[in-house]
Scaffold this active site. Structure first.
Site, PDB file in Angstrom:
ATOM      1  N   SER A 172       0.913  -1.061   0.074  1.00  0.00           N
ATOM      2  CA  SER A 172       0.073   0.028  -0.007  1.00  0.00           C
ATOM      3  C   SER A 172       1.020   1.266  -0.088  1.00  0.00           C
ATOM      4  O   SER A 172       1.759   1.740  -1.044  1.00  0.00           O
ATOM      5  CB  SER A 172      -0.917  -0.158   1.131  1.00  0.00           C
ATOM      6  OG  SER A 172      -1.871   0.896   1.017  1.00  0.00           O
ATOM      7  N   GLU A 209      -9.113  -5.558  -6.174  1.00  0.00           N
ATOM      8  CA  GLU A 209      -8.464  -4.302  -6.447  1.00  0.00           C
ATOM      9  C   GLU A 209      -8.729  -3.540  -7.713  1.00  0.00           C
ATOM     10  O   GLU A 209      -8.678  -2.388  -7.819  1.00  0.00           O
ATOM     11  CB  GLU A 209      -7.074  -3.972  -5.719  1.00  0.00           C
ATOM     12  CG  GLU A 209      -6.505  -4.583  -4.568  1.00  0.00           C
ATOM     13  CD  GLU A 209      -5.299  -4.338  -4.118  1.00  0.00           C
ATOM     14  OE1 GLU A 209      -5.003  -3.050  -3.597  1.00  0.00           O
ATOM     15  OE2 GLU A 209      -4.652  -5.203  -4.165  1.00  0.00           O
ATOM     16  N   HIS A 246      -7.425  -6.020  -1.009  1.00  0.00           N
ATOM     17  CA  HIS A 246      -6.142  -4.928  -0.550  1.00  0.00           C
ATOM     18  C   HIS A 246      -5.462  -5.650   0.725  1.00  0.00           C
ATOM     19  O   HIS A 246      -4.131  -5.487   0.646  1.00  0.00           O
ATOM     20  CB  HIS A 246      -6.720  -3.350  -0.301  1.00  0.00           C
ATOM     21  CG  HIS A 246      -5.637  -2.547  -0.091  1.00  0.00           C
ATOM     22  ND1 HIS A 246      -4.714  -2.374  -1.142  1.00  0.00           N
ATOM     23  CD2 HIS A 246      -4.993  -1.717   1.046  1.00  0.00           C
ATOM     24  CE1 HIS A 246      -3.663  -1.515  -0.886  1.00  0.00           C
ATOM     25  NE2 HIS A 246      -4.197  -0.908   0.334  1.00  0.00           N
TER      26      HIS A 246
END
Length: 264
Positions: A149, A211, A247
């Protein structure tokens, strides 16, 4: 009764900015030290991934002739909190002002301090790495950085601005959208400079299939960047989509594949 992870130590490491003190957890294999030292994996967001990575290394490195995963030192760069993530990561892992759509996402909430990626990189190179190398037997030619991330965004920043700091770069679900203008400018400078790498490096950029519907175009941004990096000599870039993962759930599968690249 407290449960501990075998062969691990915790260090408090002071940084010279924002009165920052990192919680650094280190695992060292309980096996003979290779002549060249152990490979090392530096984990960003260490609070969230340390135990998972250590268990994966411990299990798979028992039979490296079958798994192709060899013993390694694991260094988790975390924060003094019991939570998996700390707001301080926004400063440490990001570059300049975030894009408009990111600011809009926060609404009336105040965006945490951000833009300190260069400062954090200096801390890693000038403070953390020397400390680790003084206390543990490290092979400086087999170093990996792993981030997810915003951590994945920082991994890309490290690649573009200090490509010889590590030999393997793992960027999971990188938040390219957060600093898109800044990180793509760094990409352009990296590519246009026709980098001559002292040693071949490996880059894995990956994301979960779920995602693909994210408003930030996370999956497509990652795919496109990987394709561009494939033109860099001595840089082995690969892209992976993990089916039916989101995610967060993508992390265990990303860790497993990362070990096969970093510790082969």
């Amino acid at each position: 009764m407290h449960v501990t992870i075998p062969n691990t130590e915790r260090h408090k490491v002071e940084a010279d900015y924002h009165n920052r003190a990192f919680q650094v957890d280190v695992y060292q294999p309980n096996s003979p030290v290779p002549d060249e030292g152990f490979p090392v994996i530096y984990l960003l967001d260490g609070n969230s991934t340390f135990s998972t990575v250590v268990d994966a290394v411990r299990l798979q490195s028992r039979r490296p002739e079958r798994t192709e995963v060899h013993p390694a030192v694991v260094v988790a760069i975390g924060y003094p909190t019991e939570e998996p993530f700390s707001p301080e990561r926004f400063y440490d892992y990001t570059l300049a002002e975030p894009e408009f759509d990111v600011r809009k996402k926060w609404g009336d909430r105040e965006i945490p301090a951000h833009g300190g990626a260069d400062t954090f990189m200096e801390f890693m190179e000038n403070v953390l790495k020397p400390m680790i190398e003084s206390k543990y037997s490290i092979n400086k030619l087999k170093q990996t950085i792993f981030g997810h991330s915003l951590g994945g965004l920082f991994v890309l920043h490290a690649l573009f601005t200090n490509s010889q700091a590590f030999q393997t770069y793992i960027a999971g679900s990188p938040s390219i959208h957060w600093n898109q203008t800044a990180i793509l400018k760094e990409r352009d400078q990296f590519m246009q400079g026709k980098p001559k790498l002292d040693k071949p490096i490996s880059v894995l950029i990956a994301a979960g299939e779920r995602e693909g519907n994210h408003a930030s175009y996370m999956l497509e941004n990652a795919r496109q960047l990987t394709d561009e990096l494939k033109d860099v000599p001595d840089l082995e870039a690969s892209f992976q989509i993990y089916d039916n993962e989101n995610h967060i759930s993508v992390l265990p599968r990303l860790i497993n594949q990362s070990l096969k690249i970093a510790l082969k």
